[in-house]
Design a protein around this motif. Structure first.
Motif, mmCIF file in Angstrom:
data_model
loop_
_atom_site.group_PDB
_atom_site.id
_atom_site.type_symbol
_atom_site.label_atom_id
_atom_site.label_comp_id
_atom_site.label_asym_id
_atom_site.label_seq_id
_atom_site.Cartn_x
_atom_site.Cartn_y
_atom_site.Cartn_z
ATOM 1 N N VAL A 190 0.927 -1.153 0.025
ATOM 2 C CA VAL A 190 -0.204 -0.093 -0.056
ATOM 3 C C VAL A 190 0.839 1.197 0.021
ATOM 4 N N THR A 191 0.521 2.295 -0.609
ATOM 5 C CA THR A 191 1.259 3.523 -0.492
ATOM 6 C C THR A 191 0.525 4.370 0.541
ATOM 7 N N LEU A 192 1.323 4.805 1.432
ATOM 8 C CA LEU A 192 0.841 5.812 2.626
ATOM 9 C C LEU A 192 1.637 6.901 2.820
ATOM 10 N N PHE A 193 0.863 7.885 3.135
ATOM 11 C CA PHE A 193 1.618 9.160 3.823
ATOM 12 C C PHE A 193 1.953 9.064 5.007
ATOM 13 N N GLU A 194 2.533 9.921 5.696
ATOM 14 C CA GLU A 194 2.717 9.944 7.181
ATOM 15 C C GLU A 194 1.793 10.865 7.879
ATOM 16 N N PRO A 195 1.477 10.447 9.064
ATOM 17 C CA PRO A 195 2.132 9.309 9.964
ATOM 18 C C PRO A 195 1.593 8.206 9.823
ATOM 19 N N ASN A 196 0.636 8.042 8.833
ATOM 20 C CA ASN A 196 0.041 6.662 8.663
ATOM 21 C C ASN A 196 1.031 5.404 8.703
ATOM 22 N N ALA A 197 2.035 5.809 7.591
ATOM 23 C CA ALA A 197 3.054 4.586 7.231
ATOM 24 C C ALA A 197 3.900 4.282 8.651
ATOM 25 N N LEU A 198 4.354 5.087 9.392
ATOM 26 C CA LEU A 198 4.982 4.833 10.642
ATOM 27 C C LEU A 198 4.161 4.017 11.576
ATOM 28 N N GLU A 199 2.692 4.673 11.603
ATOM 29 C CA GLU A 199 1.801 3.785 12.629
ATOM 30 C C GLU A 199 1.713 2.521 12.141
ATOM 31 N N ILE A 200 1.668 1.807 10.786
ATOM 32 C CA ILE A 200 1.368 0.716 10.145
ATOM 33 C C ILE A 200 2.561 -0.155 10.916
ATOM 34 N N GLU A 201 3.665 0.395 10.641
ATOM 35 C CA GLU A 201 4.992 -0.251 11.163
ATOM 36 C C GLU A 201 4.986 -0.479 12.362
ATOM 37 N N GLN A 202 4.716 0.437 13.322
ATOM 38 C CA GLN A 202 4.553 0.366 14.726
ATOM 39 C C GLN A 202 3.647 -0.808 15.301
ATOM 40 N N GLN A 203 2.542 -0.926 14.637
ATOM 41 C CA GLN A 203 1.450 -1.777 14.798
ATOM 42 C C GLN A 203 1.845 -3.157 14.404
ATOM 43 N N GLY A 204 2.883 -3.267 13.632
ATOM 44 C CA GLY A 204 3.407 -4.461 13.194
ATOM 45 C C GLY A 204 2.577 -5.108 11.948
ATOM 46 N N TYR A 205 1.870 -4.127 11.336
ATOM 47 C CA TYR A 205 0.949 -4.651 10.174
ATOM 48 C C TYR A 205 1.787 -4.463 8.625
ATOM 49 N N GLY A 206 3.151 -3.869 8.759
ATOM 50 C CA GLY A 206 3.712 -3.635 7.453
ATOM 51 C C GLY A 206 5.301 -3.044 7.929
ATOM 52 N N TYR A 207 5.750 -2.615 6.574
ATOM 53 C CA TYR A 207 7.094 -2.163 6.623
ATOM 54 C C TYR A 207 7.441 -1.258 5.414
ATOM 55 N N VAL A 208 7.972 -0.169 5.668
ATOM 56 C CA VAL A 208 7.920 0.622 4.795
ATOM 57 C C VAL A 208 9.439 0.253 4.182
ATOM 58 N N VAL A 209 9.216 0.232 2.653
ATOM 59 C CA VAL A 209 10.290 -0.461 1.762
ATOM 60 C C VAL A 209 10.881 0.690 0.716
#
Length: 333
Positions: A190-209
């Motif tokens: 998925v393509t996400l802007f911040e702070p959504n991308a970091l929140e997804i990472e911290q919640q363990g649902y994904g990784y910014v690549v």
């Protein structure tokens, strides 16, 4: 006694006169209300929030109200209808409006971000990511014809991936619902802007690549626009607005990530200061912001190239009509 009475009367008159002057002065200093429809609320727009939080708009005599209006098409509709005075969205939206034959079309008068601010988030951890890893995968890309989705297509092609054959880009999910859909199990990326991308990472649902913006090139990705007639009738308001934004840009360029984060913290109550510092740094590291609000013709033309690449533009719109740099400082890079 008579002297005291005369002095008392004179003093009273001076007080009344002074009060009248102050009332007149304050009336003269009343802030001018300006409603701004912003396409999303993201740290990507840090200079704007700096201008708001540090009172730069008020210093210019403006009472600015930021109204979240998800989707560039919704932003332009709000501006055209008169619900707001200024739109803040991708400049591609103004091109669509112009090409549809709108007489009182929208003119871009200030640029802020110089590239796409979204990050590609993978459901699984991928070390040393390369774009060939998305082949055969599903990507939540945003609305068809929207700048995030079109820049994604451009980035894929620049990396040897055919968006129509090698991947499946899901354009059915509204911009504001993309993170939720990904958390719910839709898509491999998925393509996400911040702070959504970091929140997804911290919640363990994904990784910014990857950063989509780094691959998309320099464009007036998010700019301020208003109806042609509004700019003509209110040049002093536009000038004051641009002055405030420029001050916000200057602040971001001349202060640390921590200082910027502390300044805009009130805008993101659900994000910790430490996380906000990381996000500001992430956007700074990809060179997200113009150094002035000036919109260069080369960059405006590149956004139209990206639109053509995505088969969303049949006829180019004239830079001379859709961009007004009269309120900006010289040029930017």
């Amino acid at each position: 006694m008579k002297v005291k009475k005369i002095v008392s009367i004179v003093v009273s008159l001076l007080i009344i006169a002074g009060a009248g002057f102050l009332l007149f002065f304050n009336k003269d200093k009343e802030l001018k209300k300006v409603k701004v429809a912003e396409v999303t609320h993201s740290v990507f727009y840090a200079p704007q929030y700096v201008a708001y939080e540090l009172g730069y708009f008020k210093d210019e005599g403006l009472d600015v109200e930021l109204i979240l209006t998800p989707g560039a098409d919704k932003v332009t509709a709000a501006v055209l209808s008169g619900d707001v005075h200024i739109g803040f969205c991708g400049s591609e939206a103004t091109i669509y409006v112009y090409n549809q034959g709108e007489k009182d079309y929208l003119v871009n008068f200030a640029g802020l971000t110089k590239r796409d601010g979204s990050f590609l988030v993978s459901r699984v951890k991928i070390d040393n990511f390369t774009f060939d890893k998305v082949k055969g995968k599903d990507i939540i890309g945003g609305r068809k014809g929207g700048m995030p989705e079109m820049t994604l297509e451009w980035a894929l092609k620049e990396n040897g991936i055919d968006p129509s054959k090698d991947v499946n880009i899901d354009t059915s999910i509204a911009f504001a619902s993309m993170a939720g859909a990904f958390i719910g199990g839709t898509g491999d990326f998925v393509t996400l802007f911040e702070p959504n991308a970091l929140e997804i990472e911290q919640q363990g649902y994904g990784y910014v690549v990857a950063s989509i913006g780094e691959k998309g090139g320099v464009v007036p990705y998010t700019s301020y626009n208003a109806r042609k007639s509004y700019i003509e009738e209110n040049p002093e308001i536009i000038e004051k607005f641009v002055n405030a934004i420029q001050k916000g840009i200057d602040y971001v360029y001349n202060h640390t990530d921590e200082e910027v984060a502390k300044t805009i913290l009130n805008q993101f109550p659900d994000t910790s200061l430490n996380d906000l510092i990381k996000i500001v740094n992430r956007y700074r590291s990809i060179d997200s912001w113009f150094d002035t609000t000036y919109i260069a013709e080369e960059n405006f033309n590149h956004i139209q190239t990206i639109m053509e690449n995505a088969n969303q533009l049949d006829k180019r719109a004239p830079y001379s009509k859709l961009v007004d740099n009269n309120f900006s400082k010289t040029t930017n890079e």
